[in-house]
Design a protein around this motif. Sequence first.
Motif, PDB file in Angstrom:
ATOM      1  N   TYR A 228       2.357   3.693   5.707  1.00  0.00           N
ATOM      2  CA  TYR A 228       2.839   2.441   5.119  1.00  0.00           C
ATOM      3  C   TYR A 228       4.162   2.017   5.731  1.00  0.00           C
ATOM      4  CZ  TYR A 228      -1.039   3.268   2.049  1.00  0.00           C
ATOM      5  OH  TYR A 228      -2.301   3.500   1.575  1.00  0.00           O
ATOM      6  N   ARG A 229       4.965   2.968   6.157  1.00  0.00           N
ATOM      7  CA  ARG A 229       6.194   2.631   6.874  1.00  0.00           C
ATOM      8  C   ARG A 229       5.851   1.963   8.211  1.00  0.00           C
ATOM      9  NH1 ARG A 229      11.069   4.418   5.206  1.00  0.00           N
ATOM     10  NH2 ARG A 229      11.160   5.856   3.435  1.00  0.00           N
ATOM     11  N   THR A 230       4.750   2.395   8.819  1.00  0.00           N
ATOM     12  CA  THR A 230       4.286   1.744  10.051  1.00  0.00           C
ATOM     13  C   THR A 230       3.745   0.360   9.736  1.00  0.00           C
ATOM     14  OG1 THR A 230       3.804   3.870  11.091  1.00  0.00           O
ATOM     15  CG2 THR A 230       2.677   1.936  11.995  1.00  0.00           C
ATOM     16  N   MET A 231       2.954   0.257   8.682  1.00  0.00           N
ATOM     17  CA  MET A 231       2.389  -1.030   8.294  1.00  0.00           C
ATOM     18  C   MET A 231       3.492  -2.041   7.945  1.00  0.00           C
ATOM     19  SD  MET A 231      -0.430  -1.894   5.341  1.00  0.00           S
ATOM     20  CE  MET A 231      -1.795  -0.958   6.007  1.00  0.00           C
ATOM     21  N   ALA A 232       4.678  -1.563   7.592  1.00  0.00           N
ATOM     22  CA  ALA A 232       5.785  -2.453   7.224  1.00  0.00           C
ATOM     23  C   ALA A 232       6.257  -3.314   8.400  1.00  0.00           C
ATOM     24  CB  ALA A 232       6.950  -1.649   6.648  1.00  0.00           C
ATOM     25  N   HIS A 233       5.771  -3.048   9.598  1.00  0.00           N
ATOM     26  CA  HIS A 233       6.039  -3.958  10.710  1.00  0.00           C
ATOM     27  C   HIS A 233       5.405  -5.319  10.446  1.00  0.00           C
ATOM     28  CE1 HIS A 233       8.102  -1.345  13.580  1.00  0.00           C
ATOM     29  NE2 HIS A 233       7.324  -0.368  13.132  1.00  0.00           N
ATOM     30  N   ASN A 234       4.442  -5.359   9.514  1.00  0.00           N
ATOM     31  CA  ASN A 234       3.838  -6.616   9.066  1.00  0.00           C
ATOM     32  C   ASN A 234       3.999  -6.646   7.537  1.00  0.00           C
ATOM     33  OD1 ASN A 234       2.178  -8.701   8.203  1.00  0.00           O
ATOM     34  ND2 ASN A 234       0.617  -8.299   9.743  1.00  0.00           N
ATOM     35  N   PRO A 235       5.161  -7.058   7.050  1.00  0.00           N
ATOM     36  CA  PRO A 235       5.435  -7.007   5.615  1.00  0.00           C
ATOM     37  C   PRO A 235       4.419  -7.764   4.755  1.00  0.00           C
ATOM     38  CG  PRO A 235       7.445  -7.506   6.828  1.00  0.00           C
ATOM     39  CD  PRO A 235       6.308  -7.566   7.812  1.00  0.00           C
ATOM     40  N   ALA A 236       3.905  -8.885   5.260  1.00  0.00           N
ATOM     41  CA  ALA A 236       2.924  -9.640   4.474  1.00  0.00           C
ATOM     42  C   ALA A 236       1.642  -8.828   4.291  1.00  0.00           C
ATOM     43  CB  ALA A 236       2.620 -10.977   5.147  1.00  0.00           C
ATOM     44  N   LEU A 237       1.210  -8.127   5.321  1.00  0.00           N
ATOM     45  CA  LEU A 237       0.025  -7.275   5.203  1.00  0.00           C
ATOM     46  C   LEU A 237       0.282  -6.137   4.224  1.00  0.00           C
ATOM     47  CD1 LEU A 237      -2.813  -6.351   6.032  1.00  0.00           C
ATOM     48  CD2 LEU A 237      -1.750  -5.141   7.954  1.00  0.00           C
ATOM     49  N   LEU A 238       1.429  -5.500   4.339  1.00  0.00           N
ATOM     50  CA  LEU A 238       1.763  -4.396   3.434  1.00  0.00           C
ATOM     51  C   LEU A 238       1.772  -4.861   1.981  1.00  0.00           C
ATOM     52  CD1 LEU A 238       2.650  -1.468   2.979  1.00  0.00           C
ATOM     53  CD2 LEU A 238       5.017  -2.236   3.350  1.00  0.00           C
ATOM     54  N   THR A 239       2.354  -6.012   1.726  1.00  0.00           N
ATOM     55  CA  THR A 239       2.414  -6.544   0.364  1.00  0.00           C
ATOM     56  C   THR A 239       1.010  -6.877  -0.151  1.00  0.00           C
ATOM     57  OG1 THR A 239       4.627  -7.417   0.787  1.00  0.00           O
ATOM     58  CG2 THR A 239       3.424  -8.362  -1.064  1.00  0.00           C
ATOM     59  N   ALA A 240       0.190  -7.476   0.690  1.00  0.00           N
ATOM     60  CA  ALA A 240      -1.181  -7.804   0.288  1.00  0.00           C
ATOM     61  C   ALA A 240      -2.027  -6.545   0.098  1.00  0.00           C
ATOM     62  CB  ALA A 240      -1.820  -8.711   1.335  1.00  0.00           C
ATOM     63  N   TRP A 241      -1.694  -5.486   0.796  1.00  0.00           N
ATOM     64  CA  TRP A 241      -2.436  -4.227   0.764  1.00  0.00           C
ATOM     65  C   TRP A 241      -2.291  -3.503  -0.577  1.00  0.00           C
ATOM     66  CZ3 TRP A 241      -5.649  -2.909   4.599  1.00  0.00           C
ATOM     67  CH2 TRP A 241      -6.093  -1.608   4.692  1.00  0.00           C
ATOM     68  N   ALA A 242      -1.171  -3.673  -1.230  1.00  0.00           N
ATOM     69  CA  ALA A 242      -0.835  -2.881  -2.424  1.00  0.00           C
ATOM     70  C   ALA A 242      -1.891  -2.922  -3.530  1.00  0.00           C
ATOM     71  CB  ALA A 242       0.534  -3.299  -2.956  1.00  0.00           C
ATOM     72  N   PRO A 243      -2.403  -4.085  -3.940  1.00  0.00           N
ATOM     73  CA  PRO A 243      -3.394  -4.073  -5.019  1.00  0.00           C
ATOM     74  C   PRO A 243      -4.702  -3.382  -4.630  1.00  0.00           C
ATOM     75  CG  PRO A 243      -2.523  -6.290  -4.697  1.00  0.00           C
ATOM     76  CD  PRO A 243      -2.004  -5.442  -3.579  1.00  0.00           C
ATOM     77  N   LEU A 244      -5.144  -3.569  -3.389  1.00  0.00           N
ATOM     78  CA  LEU A 244      -6.363  -2.892  -2.947  1.00  0.00           C
ATOM     79  C   LEU A 244      -6.125  -1.387  -2.898  1.00  0.00           C
ATOM     80  CD1 LEU A 244      -9.272  -3.022  -1.981  1.00  0.00           C
ATOM     81  CD2 LEU A 244      -8.395  -3.351   0.356  1.00  0.00           C
ATOM     82  N   ARG A 245      -4.963  -0.973  -2.417  1.00  0.00           N
ATOM     83  CA  ARG A 245      -4.616   0.450  -2.383  1.00  0.00           C
ATOM     84  C   ARG A 245      -4.681   1.049  -3.788  1.00  0.00           C
ATOM     85  NH1 ARG A 245      -0.702   3.287  -4.282  1.00  0.00           N
ATOM     86  NH2 ARG A 245      -0.305   5.333  -3.384  1.00  0.00           N
ATOM     87  N   GLN A 246      -4.167   0.335  -4.767  1.00  0.00           N
ATOM     88  CA  GLN A 246      -4.179   0.825  -6.151  1.00  0.00           C
ATOM     89  C   GLN A 246      -5.604   1.150  -6.582  1.00  0.00           C
ATOM     90  OE1 GLN A 246      -1.664   1.586  -8.278  1.00  0.00           O
ATOM     91  NE2 GLN A 246      -3.108   2.153  -9.880  1.00  0.00           N
ATOM     92  N   HIS A 247      -6.530   0.253  -6.272  1.00  0.00           N
ATOM     93  CA  HIS A 247      -7.910   0.497  -6.676  1.00  0.00           C
ATOM     94  C   HIS A 247      -8.563   1.600  -5.847  1.00  0.00           C
ATOM     95  CE1 HIS A 247     -11.842  -0.066  -8.383  1.00  0.00           C
ATOM     96  NE2 HIS A 247     -12.295   0.103  -7.150  1.00  0.00           N
ATOM     97  N   VAL A 248      -8.506   1.485  -4.533  1.00  0.00           N
ATOM     98  CA  VAL A 248      -9.222   2.425  -3.668  1.00  0.00           C
ATOM     99  C   VAL A 248      -8.665   3.841  -3.791  1.00  0.00           C
ATOM    100  CG1 VAL A 248      -9.722   3.021  -1.253  1.00  0.00           C
ATOM    101  CG2 VAL A 248      -9.992   0.665  -2.049  1.00  0.00           C
ATOM    102  N   VAL A 249      -7.361   3.984  -3.856  1.00  0.00           N
ATOM    103  CA  VAL A 249      -6.749   5.307  -3.856  1.00  0.00           C
ATOM    104  C   VAL A 249      -6.665   5.902  -5.261  1.00  0.00           C
ATOM    105  CG1 VAL A 249      -4.628   6.585  -3.285  1.00  0.00           C
ATOM    106  CG2 VAL A 249      -5.453   4.783  -1.759  1.00  0.00           C
ATOM    107  N   ILE A 250      -6.412   5.094  -6.273  1.00  0.00           N
ATOM    108  CA  ILE A 250      -6.111   5.625  -7.605  1.00  0.00           C
ATOM    109  C   ILE A 250      -7.181   5.300  -8.637  1.00  0.00           C
ATOM    110  CG2 ILE A 250      -4.427   5.563  -9.491  1.00  0.00           C
ATOM    111  CD1 ILE A 250      -2.333   4.977  -7.214  1.00  0.00           C
TER     112      ILE A 250
END
Length: 183
Positions: free
Chosen positions: A32-54
């Motif tokens: 995610y620190r690598t993905m932060a090179h595209n902050p908009a993608l990282l921010t959009a990723w968070a809700p999907l991550r919540q579902h898929v990972v948790i």
Amino acid sequence: MTELPLPPIQDDAWPQSAEEMKGGFATQLNVYRTMAHNPALLTAWAPLRQHVVIDNALGQELSEVAILRTGHRLGSPYEWGQHVHRARACGMSDSRINKVRGPLEGMRKDDATVARAVDELFYEKRLSPHTQQALVDLVGKEGMFDVIATVGFYSTLGYILNSCETPLDDDIAAALEEKPFDP
């Protein structure tokens, strides 16, 4: 060692547009620190991550089976190492983890069902009706969709990790050095 073109972003260089994510999941892992090179993608990723990972319907062990098989199919050392560590943490033995990257016939029945689904998604680009039914019988309709989403989610992460040559997180690397993977 050559410097990576897009190394994990450290706290002192964290993007202002993703400031609200600093200190949360996004700064806990190099991916995610690598993905932060595209902050908009990282921010959009968070809700999907919540579902898929948790919040997925697979349960921790079958989720790890899907992730490990995906990481193996992608040839992603980061995903493999990270998820060997996570699979161990949820009680999976090194022998079982190792079997996830081998032939279906050598796995537990439930693991083979999930691994077959991963393989079909990689090679056939879809789940066969037989595999769909096997997944529904194993983890329900929602679980079947969660397998598909997990493979897609971790494939995207694997592409990022492999392309950026993201290093394994120091704590995970140290844990694997202390207790090497020994199938």
